[in-house]
Motif scaffolding. Structure first.
Motif, mmCIF file in Angstrom:
data_model
loop_
_atom_site.group_PDB
_atom_site.id
_atom_site.type_symbol
_atom_site.label_atom_id
_atom_site.label_comp_id
_atom_site.label_asym_id
_atom_site.label_seq_id
_atom_site.Cartn_x
_atom_site.Cartn_y
_atom_site.Cartn_z
ATOM 1 N N ALA A 8 0.857 -1.197 0.000
ATOM 2 C CA ALA A 8 0.000 0.000 0.000
ATOM 3 C C ALA A 8 0.884 1.234 0.000
ATOM 4 C CB ALA A 8 -0.867 -0.016 1.255
ATOM 5 N N ILE A 9 0.613 2.145 -0.935
ATOM 6 C CA ILE A 9 1.380 3.399 -0.982
ATOM 7 C C ILE A 9 0.395 4.562 -0.932
ATOM 8 C CG2 ILE A 9 3.052 4.799 -2.256
ATOM 9 C CD1 ILE A 9 4.198 2.294 -3.477
ATOM 10 N N ASP A 10 0.399 5.293 0.169
ATOM 11 C CA ASP A 10 -0.494 6.441 0.314
ATOM 12 C C ASP A 10 0.310 7.726 0.380
ATOM 13 O OD1 ASP A 10 -3.191 5.273 0.562
ATOM 14 O OD2 ASP A 10 -2.337 4.260 2.311
ATOM 15 N N GLY A 11 -0.398 8.828 0.184
ATOM 16 C CA GLY A 11 0.252 10.130 0.304
ATOM 17 C C GLY A 11 -0.528 11.180 -0.454
ATOM 18 N N PRO A 12 -0.147 12.450 -0.284
ATOM 19 C CA PRO A 12 -0.867 13.539 -0.954
ATOM 20 C C PRO A 12 -0.562 13.624 -2.447
ATOM 21 C CG PRO A 12 1.010 14.397 0.242
ATOM 22 C CD PRO A 12 0.948 12.932 0.555
ATOM 23 N N SER A 13 -1.336 14.444 -3.152
ATOM 24 C CA SER A 13 -1.145 14.629 -4.598
ATOM 25 C C SER A 13 0.260 15.131 -4.913
ATOM 26 C CB SER A 13 -2.072 15.715 -5.147
ATOM 27 O OG SER A 13 -3.295 15.686 -4.545
ATOM 28 N N GLY A 14 0.820 14.577 -5.968
ATOM 29 C CA GLY A 14 2.096 15.093 -6.464
ATOM 30 C C GLY A 14 3.308 14.642 -5.673
ATOM 31 N N GLU A 137 0.790 -6.362 3.531
ATOM 32 C CA GLU A 137 2.075 -6.796 4.086
ATOM 33 C C GLU A 137 3.030 -5.617 4.249
ATOM 34 O OE1 GLU A 137 0.376 -8.476 1.806
ATOM 35 O OE2 GLU A 137 0.030 -10.338 2.908
ATOM 36 N N PHE A 138 2.911 -4.633 3.331
ATOM 37 C CA PHE A 138 3.814 -3.476 3.369
ATOM 38 C C PHE A 138 3.022 -2.196 3.175
ATOM 39 C CE2 PHE A 138 6.163 -7.093 1.751
ATOM 40 C CZ PHE A 138 7.217 -7.127 2.649
ATOM 41 N N LYS A 139 3.348 -1.197 3.986
ATOM 42 C CA LYS A 139 2.652 0.089 3.859
ATOM 43 C C LYS A 139 3.668 1.223 3.841
ATOM 44 C CE LYS A 139 -1.317 -1.488 6.559
ATOM 45 N NZ LYS A 139 -2.174 -1.223 7.716
ATOM 46 N N PHE A 140 3.448 2.143 2.915
ATOM 47 C CA PHE A 140 4.330 3.308 2.830
ATOM 48 C C PHE A 140 3.483 4.574 2.773
ATOM 49 C CE2 PHE A 140 6.564 -0.298 1.098
ATOM 50 C CZ PHE A 140 7.806 -0.198 1.715
ATOM 51 N N PHE A 141 4.011 5.638 3.360
ATOM 52 C CA PHE A 141 3.345 6.934 3.286
ATOM 53 C C PHE A 141 4.356 7.895 2.672
ATOM 54 C CE2 PHE A 141 1.453 10.888 4.871
ATOM 55 C CZ PHE A 141 0.127 10.660 4.530
ATOM 56 N N VAL A 142 4.071 8.282 1.424
ATOM 57 C CA VAL A 142 5.022 9.076 0.640
ATOM 58 C C VAL A 142 4.603 10.543 0.649
ATOM 59 C CG1 VAL A 142 5.985 9.351 -1.676
ATOM 60 C CG2 VAL A 142 5.485 7.074 -0.816
ATOM 61 N N THR A 143 5.505 11.416 1.068
ATOM 62 C CA THR A 143 5.175 12.848 1.132
ATOM 63 C C THR A 143 6.238 13.670 0.403
ATOM 64 O OG1 THR A 143 6.454 13.183 3.146
ATOM 65 C CG2 THR A 143 4.136 12.607 3.423
ATOM 66 N N ASP A 198 9.864 10.857 2.888
ATOM 67 C CA ASP A 198 9.768 12.220 2.369
ATOM 68 C C ASP A 198 10.608 12.270 1.085
ATOM 69 O OD1 ASP A 198 9.931 14.889 1.726
ATOM 70 O OD2 ASP A 198 10.099 15.551 3.802
ATOM 71 N N THR A 199 9.954 12.528 -0.036
ATOM 72 C CA THR A 199 10.645 12.440 -1.330
ATOM 73 C C THR A 199 11.217 13.785 -1.787
ATOM 74 O OG1 THR A 199 8.713 12.904 -2.712
ATOM 75 C CG2 THR A 199 9.023 10.624 -2.003
ATOM 76 N N THR A 200 11.082 14.834 -0.951
ATOM 77 C CA THR A 200 11.622 16.141 -1.344
ATOM 78 C C THR A 200 13.128 15.992 -1.576
ATOM 79 O OG1 THR A 200 10.021 17.106 0.177
ATOM 80 C CG2 THR A 200 11.677 18.605 -0.722
ATOM 81 N N GLY A 201 13.571 16.393 -2.767
ATOM 82 C CA GLY A 201 15.000 16.327 -3.060
ATOM 83 C C GLY A 201 15.486 14.939 -3.465
ATOM 84 N N LEU A 202 14.593 13.951 -3.483
ATOM 85 C CA LEU A 202 15.014 12.606 -3.909
ATOM 86 C C LEU A 202 14.492 12.331 -5.312
ATOM 87 C CD1 LEU A 202 14.243 10.332 -0.790
ATOM 88 C CD2 LEU A 202 16.425 11.355 -1.449
ATOM 89 N N THR A 203 15.192 11.458 -6.036
ATOM 90 C CA THR A 203 14.681 11.085 -7.354
ATOM 91 C C THR A 203 13.702 9.925 -7.174
ATOM 92 O OG1 THR A 203 16.389 9.430 -7.723
ATOM 93 C CG2 THR A 203 16.890 11.675 -8.449
ATOM 94 N N ILE A 204 12.895 9.725 -8.226
ATOM 95 C CA ILE A 204 11.941 8.607 -8.226
ATOM 96 C C ILE A 204 12.692 7.284 -8.003
ATOM 97 C CG2 ILE A 204 10.427 7.287 -9.796
ATOM 98 C CD1 ILE A 204 9.097 9.864 -8.830
ATOM 99 N N GLU A 205 13.877 7.174 -8.651
ATOM 100 C CA GLU A 205 14.650 5.927 -8.544
ATOM 101 C C GLU A 205 15.095 5.693 -7.100
ATOM 102 O OE1 GLU A 205 15.094 8.135 -11.036
ATOM 103 O OE2 GLU A 205 14.035 6.804 -12.430
#
Ligand code: DC
Length: 219
Positions: A8-14, A137-143, A198-205
Motif C-alpha cells: 500500500a502506498i499512500d500520500g498527498p497529490s504530487g 504486508e507493506f505500507k508506505f506513506f510518501v510525502t 519524504d521524497t523532497t530532493g530525492l529522485t523517483i529511482e
C-alpha cells in the motif's frame, strides 16, 4: 518472498506515488492499481453526464451502471480507454469532490478490496493502508513539501502542453490536501504501521529503491 504480497502506498497529490508504485510493480512483476484513477473516472463520468453532486438518486443509478477496470496499464471506464481524459486540472478537482461521497467510496473500496484479494498488488491512493488493505504486508506513506509537489505537477502539465501558473498549481494542491485530509470518510492519513518517506530532493529511482529494500529485507 511470501506467496502473495500487497503493498500500500499512500500520500498527498504530487508526492510521486503513482510513478513510484508503477516502478515497484514492474520490478516485482506484480499488478499496479491506481485508485486515484478510479475516483477520477467517476468524476469524469459524473461531469460528462451533467449530474449534480447533490442528486444522490441519480448518483446511485449512475454508480450501479459503471464499470471500471485496468487492462495493460489502461484505465477503462464502461469499456472505453480514458487515460488522458482524466488527467486534467478540472477532473482533479471533480475527483476530489466525488471522493468525499459515501456512495462513491463504498463502490470503489469494495472493488479495490476485491482486486487486492485475488493477487499480489501495489495499490496507491489515500486510504489504502488505513482502510482498503488494512492488512497489507507493506505500507508506505510518501510525502513531499507542497512547493516541491506543485513544481512537479507544473512540469507535468507543461510537458503535456498545458501551461499553468505555478502559484495556481500550488494553491490547488494545498486546497486538495485540505479536502482530502479533512473529509469525514477515510481521510488521507498515515497508517500507524506505515513507513514514511519524504521524497523532497530525492529522485523517483531513489525512493523506488528504498521501498524495494524494505520489501526485500522483510520478505
Ligand atoms: O491520486 P489522484 O490525484 O489521482 O487522486 C484523485 C482524487 O481521488 C484525490 O483528490 C483524492 C481521491 N482519492 C481518494 O480519496 N482515495 C484514494 N484511495 C485515491 C484517491
Amino acid at each position: 518472498m511470501t506467496d502473495k504480497i500487497r503493498i500500500a502506498i499512500d500520500g498527498p497529490s504530487g508526492a510521486g506515488k503513482s510513478t513510484i508504485a508503477k516502478n515497484v510493480a514492474r520490478i516485482l512483476h506484480i499488478d499496479y492499481i491506481d485508485t486515484g484513477a478510479m475516483y477520477r473516472a467517476i468524476g469524469y463520468k459524473i461531469q460528462k453526464s451533467n449530474i449534480a453532486l447533490n442528486d444522490r438518486e441519480a448518483l446511485k443509478r449512475t454508480l450501479l451502471d459503471t464499470e471500471i477496470d485496468f487492462v495493460e496499464g489502461n484505465v477503462i471506464l464502461d469499456g472505453a480507454i480514458i487515460n488522458d481524459r482524466i488527467r486534467t486540472p478540472e477532473i482533479s478537482k471533480m475527483a476530489s469532490e466525488v471522493s468525499a461521497l459515501s456512495e462513491v467510496r463504498e463502490k470503489l473500496v469494495a472493488l479495490q478490496r476485491n482486486m487486492g484479494q485475488r493477487k499480489s498488488v501495489v495499490m496507491d491512493g489515500r486510504d489504502i493502508g488505513t482502510n482498503v488493505l488494512r492488512d497489507a504486508e507493506f505500507k508506505f506513506f510518501v510525502t513531499a513539501s507542497p512547493a516541491e509537489r506543485a513544481r512537479r505537477r507544473w512540469l507535468e502539465l507543461s510537458a503535456k502542453g498545458e501551461p499553468a501558473e505555478l502559484e495556481q498549481v500550488e494553491e490547488d494542491i494545498i486546497q486538495r490536501d485540505h479536502n482530502d485530509s479533512t473529509r469525514e470518510l477515510n481521510p488521507l492519513k498515515k497508517a500507524e504501521d506505515a513507513v514514511e518517506l519524504d521524497t523532497t530532493g530525492l529522485t523517483i529511482e531513489e525512493v523506488t529503491q528504498k521501498i524495494l529494500e524494505v520489501v526485500k529485507w522483510q520478505s
